[in-house]
Design a protein around this motif. Structure first.
Motif, PDB file in Angstrom:
ATOM      1  N   TYR A   1       0.843  -1.193   0.000  1.00 27.47           N
ATOM      2  CA  TYR A   1       0.000   0.000   0.000  1.00 27.47           C
ATOM      3  C   TYR A   1       0.881   1.245   0.000  1.00 27.47           C
ATOM      4  N   ARG A   2       0.663   2.102  -0.985  1.00 26.79           N
ATOM      5  CA  ARG A   2       1.460   3.320  -1.120  1.00 26.79           C
ATOM      6  C   ARG A   2       0.580   4.519  -0.767  1.00 26.79           C
ATOM      7  N   GLU A   3       0.811   5.084   0.392  1.00 32.56           N
ATOM      8  CA  GLU A   3      -0.022   6.168   0.876  1.00 32.56           C
ATOM      9  C   GLU A   3       0.545   7.535   0.483  1.00 32.56           C
ATOM     10  N   ASP A   4      -0.326   8.385  -0.057  1.00 33.00           N
ATOM     11  CA  ASP A   4       0.025   9.768  -0.366  1.00 33.00           C
ATOM     12  C   ASP A   4      -0.656  10.652   0.680  1.00 33.00           C
ATOM     13  N   THR A   5       0.112  11.166   1.630  1.00 34.16           N
ATOM     14  CA  THR A   5      -0.472  11.934   2.740  1.00 34.16           C
ATOM     15  C   THR A   5      -0.992  13.299   2.294  1.00 34.16           C
ATOM     16  N   GLU A   6      -0.471  13.831   1.193  1.00 31.33           N
ATOM     17  CA  GLU A   6      -0.905  15.144   0.724  1.00 31.33           C
ATOM     18  C   GLU A   6      -2.190  15.058  -0.106  1.00 31.33           C
ATOM     19  N   ASN A   7      -2.330  13.973  -0.850  1.00 33.79           N
ATOM     20  CA  ASN A   7      -3.528  13.793  -1.693  1.00 33.79           C
ATOM     21  C   ASN A   7      -3.942  12.336  -1.618  1.00 33.79           C
ATOM     22  N   SER A   8      -4.935  12.046  -0.787  1.00 38.07           N
ATOM     23  CA  SER A   8      -5.316  10.647  -0.557  1.00 38.07           C
ATOM     24  C   SER A   8      -5.815   9.961  -1.815  1.00 38.07           C
ATOM     25  N   SER A   9      -6.320  10.722  -2.797  1.00 39.18           N
ATOM     26  CA  SER A   9      -6.808  10.096  -4.032  1.00 39.18           C
ATOM     27  C   SER A   9      -5.680   9.476  -4.844  1.00 39.18           C
ATOM     28  N   ASN A  10      -4.445   9.879  -4.565  1.00 34.82           N
ATOM     29  CA  ASN A  10      -3.288   9.293  -5.252  1.00 34.82           C
ATOM     30  C   ASN A  10      -2.735   8.073  -4.531  1.00 34.82           C
TER      31      ASN A  10
ATOM     32  N   ASN B   1     -12.558   7.101  -9.837  1.00 35.28           N
ATOM     33  CA  ASN B   1     -12.421   7.597 -11.212  1.00 35.28           C
ATOM     34  C   ASN B   1     -11.103   7.175 -11.859  1.00 35.28           C
ATOM     35  N   LYS B   2     -10.213   6.626 -11.060  1.00 30.32           N
ATOM     36  CA  LYS B   2      -8.938   6.156 -11.600  1.00 30.32           C
ATOM     37  C   LYS B   2      -9.021   4.656 -11.852  1.00 30.32           C
ATOM     38  N   PHE B   3      -8.765   4.281 -13.095  1.00 30.06           N
ATOM     39  CA  PHE B   3      -8.904   2.892 -13.493  1.00 30.06           C
ATOM     40  C   PHE B   3      -7.746   2.046 -12.957  1.00 30.06           C
ATOM     41  N   PRO B   4      -8.011   0.788 -12.616  1.00 30.20           N
ATOM     42  CA  PRO B   4      -6.919  -0.125 -12.238  1.00 30.20           C
ATOM     43  C   PRO B   4      -6.043  -0.464 -13.439  1.00 30.20           C
ATOM     44  N   TYR B   5      -4.835  -0.844 -13.142  1.00 30.83           N
ATOM     45  CA  TYR B   5      -3.861  -1.154 -14.202  1.00 30.83           C
ATOM     46  C   TYR B   5      -3.190  -2.478 -13.874  1.00 30.83           C
ATOM     47  N   GLN B   6      -3.127  -3.358 -14.870  1.00 28.93           N
ATOM     48  CA  GLN B   6      -2.495  -4.670 -14.678  1.00 28.93           C
ATOM     49  C   GLN B   6      -1.444  -4.903 -15.751  1.00 28.93           C
ATOM     50  N   LYS B   7      -0.281  -5.383 -15.320  1.00 28.09           N
ATOM     51  CA  LYS B   7       0.807  -5.706 -16.241  1.00 28.09           C
ATOM     52  C   LYS B   7       1.275  -7.127 -15.971  1.00 28.09           C
ATOM     53  N   THR B   8       1.366  -7.924 -17.017  1.00 30.63           N
ATOM     54  CA  THR B   8       1.794  -9.324 -16.903  1.00 30.63           C
ATOM     55  C   THR B   8       2.968  -9.586 -17.825  1.00 30.63           C
ATOM     56  N   LEU B   9       4.007 -10.162 -17.267  1.00 29.43           N
ATOM     57  CA  LEU B   9       5.173 -10.568 -18.054  1.00 29.43           C
ATOM     58  C   LEU B   9       5.226 -12.085 -18.103  1.00 29.43           C
ATOM     59  N   ASP B  10       5.219 -12.633 -19.311  1.00 31.90           N
ATOM     60  CA  ASP B  10       5.297 -14.086 -19.515  1.00 31.90           C
ATOM     61  C   ASP B  10       6.608 -14.416 -20.200  1.00 31.90           C
ATOM     62  N   ALA B  11       7.350 -15.338 -19.616  1.00 34.02           N
ATOM     63  CA  ALA B  11       8.601 -15.810 -20.213  1.00 34.02           C
ATOM     64  C   ALA B  11       8.532 -17.320 -20.384  1.00 34.02           C
TER      65      ALA B  11
ATOM     66  N   THR C   1     -15.845  -4.417 -15.017  1.00 35.65           N
ATOM     67  CA  THR C   1     -16.972  -3.541 -14.675  1.00 35.65           C
ATOM     68  C   THR C   1     -16.933  -2.237 -15.473  1.00 35.65           C
ATOM     69  N   THR C   2     -15.766  -1.606 -15.526  1.00 32.69           N
ATOM     70  CA  THR C   2     -15.629  -0.317 -16.207  1.00 32.69           C
ATOM     71  C   THR C   2     -15.320  -0.468 -17.687  1.00 32.69           C
ATOM     72  N   GLY C   3     -14.960  -1.685 -18.098  1.00 35.36           N
ATOM     73  CA  GLY C   3     -14.465  -1.876 -19.446  1.00 35.36           C
ATOM     74  C   GLY C   3     -12.960  -1.734 -19.457  1.00 35.36           C
ATOM     75  N   ALA C   4     -12.284  -2.586 -20.192  1.00 34.05           N
ATOM     76  CA  ALA C   4     -10.825  -2.607 -20.150  1.00 34.05           C
ATOM     77  C   ALA C   4     -10.235  -2.510 -21.543  1.00 34.05           C
ATOM     78  N   THR C   5      -9.055  -1.897 -21.606  1.00 29.80           N
ATOM     79  CA  THR C   5      -8.293  -1.800 -22.839  1.00 29.80           C
ATOM     80  C   THR C   5      -7.053  -2.675 -22.703  1.00 29.80           C
ATOM     81  N   TYR C   6      -6.874  -3.574 -23.654  1.00 29.25           N
ATOM     82  CA  TYR C   6      -5.788  -4.536 -23.571  1.00 29.25           C
ATOM     83  C   TYR C   6      -4.759  -4.259 -24.663  1.00 29.25           C
TER      84      TYR C   6
END
Length: 420
Positions: free
Chosen positions: A137-146, A199-209, A258-263
């Motif tokens: 968990y990465r907390e931004d104390t100045e702007n909690s939305s970040n 309002n900020k979409f989740p982001y997923q990155k997968t590396l396959d080797a 839910t929000t729709g995703a771009t791959y």
């Protein structure tokens, strides 16, 4: 009839090992790095003796860690050997604690003699295992939305299918070689979310080797005897460094179902390698009842590339000592023929985090080789304790209790039966 029953059990063990190999065999956070946890290259008796193997010459057990040992098998014997493990691991970073249970495929092998001067072995053994899931968990104390939350997960590993030959050059000198088909895949995923801002979409990155390559291992053993009861064997092994052929792809997704995703997906060019490895060991045998041995292994992981990074790893070192004792080879008591085993080891793994060695490891083991009545086969049961200690306070410590169960089917197949 007994032989057919044992052969059936061997086939069942083969199928079981195949199923277990497809599972995640570890939950260690350290497997987030490199090829993951490197499997110990030793059979069930070796595992109980602290991993000692390079100098062992036992005609009733497959020792695939040193192919020169294949010449120890006699002309009438066919050996089928396999093992699985059950383990419980406690993880701690000084603040949080977690527990995980796993099953693990160790190996499945067979061995027999081709000629008076040549023995052969083939089998399936793991090379490495990856399995982890952790959050940050990465907390931004100045702007909690970040403020954000990241989940890291990974699974997979590398496997070896090998065939090896051992040749007796002189009475006391043997050499050997294994050639392995090395294959496997590892998938690593990071999933980023913003819990405080819908309002900020989740982001997923997968590396396959994915890898398909080969591996070569060479071995030598020299035995010096004196008197009628003493024998000392020096063993050494060598594996050359080489690049691994592999394919790497990176997939990214923004949003969710839910929000729709771009791959998006793309292939990436990356370099991988396995290191030069050198090992040496001594094994002293007294009266064929007491065996005491010691091994040393050095792997130059610091000189190979991983994901185009030539400084991804540290060198790996391992030292092991162990002993095996049989009370009486010709005694009438069952327990007189039981093999009692002890061992310990100290290791510096190859993981590197933040530019320095991530951890050190040590362990102890004890076990029994239990003869199966009315056969030449053995059931091996080993208990191991291993501790991985992080080099920094914030790194994870691991305490693992492991139970290894192996079965060695040792049968006289290659002889002519007389019919009255």
């Amino acid at each position: 009839m007994t032989r057919y029953k044992q052969t059936l059990l061997a086939l069942v063990l083969s199928l079981f090992c195949g199923e277990v190999m497809a599972q995640n065999n570890t939950n260690s956070p350290y497997t987030r790095y490199g090829y993951g946890h490197l499997a110990d290259q030793g059979s069930s008796n070796s595992k109980a003796m602290g991993g000692v193997a390079y100098g062992l010459r036992d005609g009733t057990q497959v020792n695939f860690a040193n192919p020169a040992s294949y010449t120890a098998v006699d002309s009438l014997t066919f050996i089928f050997d396999g093992a699985v493990s059950l383990q419980n691991t406690n993880f701690s970073d000084g603040t949080l604690k977690q527990n995980a249970k796993n099953s693990s495929f160790d190996y499945i092998t067979m061995q027999f003699r081709l000629a008076r001067w040549c023995g052969m072995s083939l089998g399936l053994i793991p090379f490495s295992n990856v399995g982890y899931s952790m959050g940050e968990y990465r907390e931004d104390t100045e702007n909690s939305s970040n403020s954000s939350s990241v989940i890291y997960s990974g699974e997979g590993g590398l496997h070896q299918a090998y065939v090896g030959l051992g040749f007796k050059i002189f009475k006391n000198l043997s050499v050997g070689a294994n050639i392995s088909y090395l294959w496997g895949d590892i998938a690593r995923t990071s999933y980023l979310t913003f819990p405080s801002d819908a309002n900020k979409f989740p982001y997923q990155k997968t590396l396959d080797a994915v890898w398909k390559s080969y591996k070569l291992d060479f071995g030598v053993q020299y035995t010096q005897t004196w008197g009628k009861k003493n024998a000392l064997t020096f063993g050494a092994v060598f594996s050359p460094k080489h690049d691994l052929g592999g394919k790497t792809s990176i997939s990214e997704a923004v949003g969710n179902s839910t929000t729709g995703a771009t791959y998006t997906s793309r292939d990436s060019v990356a370099t991988y390698g396995i290191p030069l490895s050198i090992g040496a060991g001594l094994a002293y045998v007294y009266d064929k009842r007491l065996t005491v041995g010691a091994d040393f292994l050095l792997q130059e992981w610091n000189k190979v590339s991983y994901m185009n990074n030539a400084d991804a790893f540290c060198s790996r070192m391992r030292i092991g000592i162990g002993a095996e004792y049989i009370p009486n080879l010709i005694g009438r008591s069952y327990f007189a023929h039981v093999k009692y085993r002890l061992g310990a080891y100290y290791s510096l793994p190859y993981y590197k985090i933040e530019g320095e060695r991530a951890a050190k490891e040590f362990g102890v083991s004890a076990g029994f080789g239990l003869p199966i009545p009315r056969t030449r086969s053995v059931l091996s049961v080993t208990a191991q304790y291993a501790k991985t200690h992080g080099s920094k306070v914030t790194f994870v410590d691991e305490n693992t209790l492991r139970l290894v169960v192996g079965v060695t089917f040792n049968e006289r197949w290659f002889f002519k039966r007389k019919v009255d």
